[in-house]
Design a protein around this motif. Structure first.
Motif, PDB file in Angstrom:
ATOM      1  N   PRO A   4      -2.367 -12.568  -3.726  1.00  0.00           N
ATOM      2  CA  PRO A   4      -0.684 -12.881  -3.115  1.00  0.00           C
ATOM      3  C   PRO A   4       0.566 -12.027  -3.406  1.00  0.00           C
ATOM      4  O   PRO A   4       2.073 -11.569  -2.977  1.00  0.00           O
ATOM      5  CB  PRO A   4      -0.466 -14.139  -3.992  1.00  0.00           C
ATOM      6  N   TRP A   5      -0.027 -11.316  -4.635  1.00  0.00           N
ATOM      7  CA  TRP A   5       1.910 -10.504  -5.095  1.00  0.00           C
ATOM      8  C   TRP A   5       1.945  -9.587  -4.385  1.00  0.00           C
ATOM      9  O   TRP A   5       2.340  -8.575  -4.338  1.00  0.00           O
ATOM     10  CB  TRP A   5       1.073 -10.684  -6.706  1.00  0.00           C
ATOM     11  N   THR A   6       0.204  -9.047  -3.893  1.00  0.00           N
ATOM     12  CA  THR A   6       0.135  -7.699  -3.090  1.00  0.00           C
ATOM     13  C   THR A   6       1.481  -8.000  -1.953  1.00  0.00           C
ATOM     14  O   THR A   6       1.527  -6.821  -1.524  1.00  0.00           O
ATOM     15  CB  THR A   6      -0.757  -7.161  -2.796  1.00  0.00           C
ATOM     16  N   TYR A   7       2.068  -9.028  -1.980  1.00  0.00           N
ATOM     17  CA  TYR A   7       2.796  -8.940  -0.202  1.00  0.00           C
ATOM     18  C   TYR A   7       3.709  -8.800  -1.261  1.00  0.00           C
ATOM     19  O   TYR A   7       4.759  -7.946   0.012  1.00  0.00           O
ATOM     20  CB  TYR A   7       2.709 -10.479  -0.168  1.00  0.00           C
ATOM     21  N   ALA A   8       4.410  -8.852  -2.254  1.00  0.00           N
ATOM     22  CA  ALA A   8       5.896  -8.349  -2.737  1.00  0.00           C
ATOM     23  C   ALA A   8       6.085  -6.760  -2.728  1.00  0.00           C
ATOM     24  O   ALA A   8       6.411  -6.623  -3.547  1.00  0.00           O
ATOM     25  CB  ALA A   8       6.389  -9.250  -3.686  1.00  0.00           C
ATOM     26  N   TRP A   9       4.665  -6.813  -3.506  1.00  0.00           N
ATOM     27  CA  TRP A   9       4.165  -5.462  -4.447  1.00  0.00           C
ATOM     28  C   TRP A   9       2.862  -4.788  -3.566  1.00  0.00           C
ATOM     29  O   TRP A   9       2.007  -4.705  -4.588  1.00  0.00           O
ATOM     30  CB  TRP A   9       4.462  -5.048  -5.297  1.00  0.00           C
ATOM     31  N   PRO A  10       2.884  -4.379  -2.583  1.00  0.00           N
ATOM     32  CA  PRO A  10       1.279  -3.429  -2.331  1.00  0.00           C
ATOM     33  C   PRO A  10       1.245  -2.662  -3.211  1.00  0.00           C
ATOM     34  O   PRO A  10       1.707  -1.761  -3.663  1.00  0.00           O
ATOM     35  CB  PRO A  10       1.948  -3.202  -0.699  1.00  0.00           C
ATOM     36  N   PHE A  11      -0.254  -2.520  -2.773  1.00  0.00           N
ATOM     37  CA  PHE A  11      -0.789  -1.111  -4.207  1.00  0.00           C
ATOM     38  C   PHE A  11      -1.600  -0.137  -3.238  1.00  0.00           C
ATOM     39  O   PHE A  11      -1.639  -1.156  -2.088  1.00  0.00           O
ATOM     40  CB  PHE A  11      -1.636  -1.835  -5.524  1.00  0.00           C
ATOM     41  N   THR A  12      -1.479   0.973  -3.352  1.00  0.00           N
ATOM     42  CA  THR A  12      -2.229   2.214  -2.737  1.00  0.00           C
ATOM     43  C   THR A  12      -3.267   1.983  -3.180  1.00  0.00           C
ATOM     44  O   THR A  12      -4.193   2.566  -4.049  1.00  0.00           O
ATOM     45  CB  THR A  12      -1.360   3.604  -3.260  1.00  0.00           C
ATOM     46  N   SER A  13      -4.602   1.629  -2.308  1.00  0.00           N
ATOM     47  CA  SER A  13      -5.752   1.899  -2.206  1.00  0.00           C
ATOM     48  C   SER A  13      -6.599   3.162  -2.006  1.00  0.00           C
ATOM     49  O   SER A  13      -7.928   2.982  -1.851  1.00  0.00           O
ATOM     50  CB  SER A  13      -6.234   0.562  -1.946  1.00  0.00           C
ATOM     51  N   ARG A  14      -6.025   4.203  -0.868  1.00  0.00           N
ATOM     52  CA  ARG A  14      -7.015   5.035  -0.708  1.00  0.00           C
ATOM     53  C   ARG A  14      -5.763   6.117  -0.214  1.00  0.00           C
ATOM     54  O   ARG A  14      -4.004   5.242  -0.052  1.00  0.00           O
ATOM     55  CB  ARG A  14      -7.171   4.969   1.095  1.00  0.00           C
ATOM     56  N   TYR A  15      -5.635   7.638  -0.279  1.00  0.00           N
ATOM     57  CA  TYR A  15      -5.272   8.555   0.719  1.00  0.00           C
ATOM     58  C   TYR A  15      -5.307   9.261   1.254  1.00  0.00           C
ATOM     59  O   TYR A  15      -6.965   9.609   0.873  1.00  0.00           O
ATOM     60  CB  TYR A  15      -3.997   8.744  -0.827  1.00  0.00           C
ATOM     61  N   VAL A  16      -5.131  10.165   1.399  1.00  0.00           N
ATOM     62  CA  VAL A  16      -5.493  11.401   1.727  1.00  0.00           C
ATOM     63  C   VAL A  16      -5.188  12.786   1.303  1.00  0.00           C
ATOM     64  O   VAL A  16      -3.487  12.478   1.589  1.00  0.00           O
ATOM     65  CB  VAL A  16      -5.307  11.225   3.531  1.00  0.00           C
ATOM     66  N   ALA A  17      -5.482  13.830   0.862  1.00  0.00           N
ATOM     67  CA  ALA A  17      -4.912  15.462   0.801  1.00  0.00           C
ATOM     68  C   ALA A  17      -5.457  16.020   1.305  1.00  0.00           C
ATOM     69  O   ALA A  17      -6.458  16.351   1.614  1.00  0.00           O
ATOM     70  CB  ALA A  17      -5.123  15.153  -1.385  1.00  0.00           C
ATOM     71  N   VAL A  18      -3.989  16.992   1.534  1.00  0.00           N
ATOM     72  CA  VAL A  18      -4.645  18.507   1.879  1.00  0.00           C
ATOM     73  C   VAL A  18      -5.034  19.273   0.551  1.00  0.00           C
ATOM     74  O   VAL A  18      -3.970  19.489   0.338  1.00  0.00           O
ATOM     75  CB  VAL A  18      -3.445  18.974   2.898  1.00  0.00           C
ATOM     76  N   ASP A  19      -6.111  20.208   0.690  1.00  0.00           N
ATOM     77  CA  ASP A  19      -6.299  20.944   0.111  1.00  0.00           C
ATOM     78  C   ASP A  19      -5.592  22.518   0.657  1.00  0.00           C
ATOM     79  O   ASP A  19      -6.338  22.894   1.809  1.00  0.00           O
ATOM     80  CB  ASP A  19      -7.947  21.549  -0.503  1.00  0.00           C
TER      81      ASP A  19
END
Length: 173
Positions: free
Chosen positions: A80-95
């Motif tokens: 439930p705390w993630t509704y106030a402070w979502p966390f980054t679970s995935r990301y895309v990086a460009v090489d």
């Protein structure tokens, strides 16, 4: 994953030991249930801390030339705390070091996109971008290039002009 499990168990053991030592110093004035509760709370805190710090730790270890283009923040009802402070679970990086262009097609470029995810394998995928037309194509078997660098037999997908992956791939360094 194994190191995080070991760290979580160590945090629980340390908290339990600390409460046990405090109770012993106070000559048994603390309730007995406080030791396992402290261990459980420390284990939850260690797990939550690990979830929230994963993105920063992961970005810090990326090779030179990699630029984060897009992140995905996650919320969950069982957190439930993630509704106030979502966390980054995935990301895309460009090489950016993998950028390939043809002199006759300066607005088109092939770059490697690297997909990072919490608890998943990292995937590196080559992607073709047309920076002038705001579109992308998967680099798969069947596409060919003419001597002038024109792409043939590619399936193009339109993108918004402000798409973060497109903008990052098309930035000139």
């Amino acid at each position: 994953m194994l190191f995080e499990l070991i760290g979580t168990i160590a945090a629980g053991a340390a908290a339990a030991l600390l409460v046990w030592a405090l109770n012993r110093t106070l000559k048994g004035r603390l309730p007995k249930w406080l030791i396992p509760v402290a261990a459980g709370a420390a284990m939850i805190a260690a797990t939550v801390s690990s979830e929230y710090s994963w993105y920063d730790r992961s970005v810090a270890t990326m090779p030179q030339g990699m630029v984060v283009a897009q992140t995905v923040e996650e919320t969950a009802f069982y957190r439930p705390w993630t509704y106030a402070w979502p966390f980054t679970s995935r990301y895309v990086a460009v090489d950016r070091q993998s950028t390939r262009t043809h002199p006759d097609q300066p607005d088109q470029r092939i770059v490697d996109l690297v997909f990072y995810g919490r608890w998943t394998r990292t995937a590196k995928v080559p992607m073709l971008f047309d920076c002038a037309e705001n579109k992308r194509a998967d680099v798969v078997d069947g596409i060919t290039f003419s001597d002038e660098g024109a792409v043939m037999d590619a399936q193009w997908f339109p993108l918004d002009a402000d798409d973060p992956v497109l903008r990052t791939a098309c930035e000139v360094t």
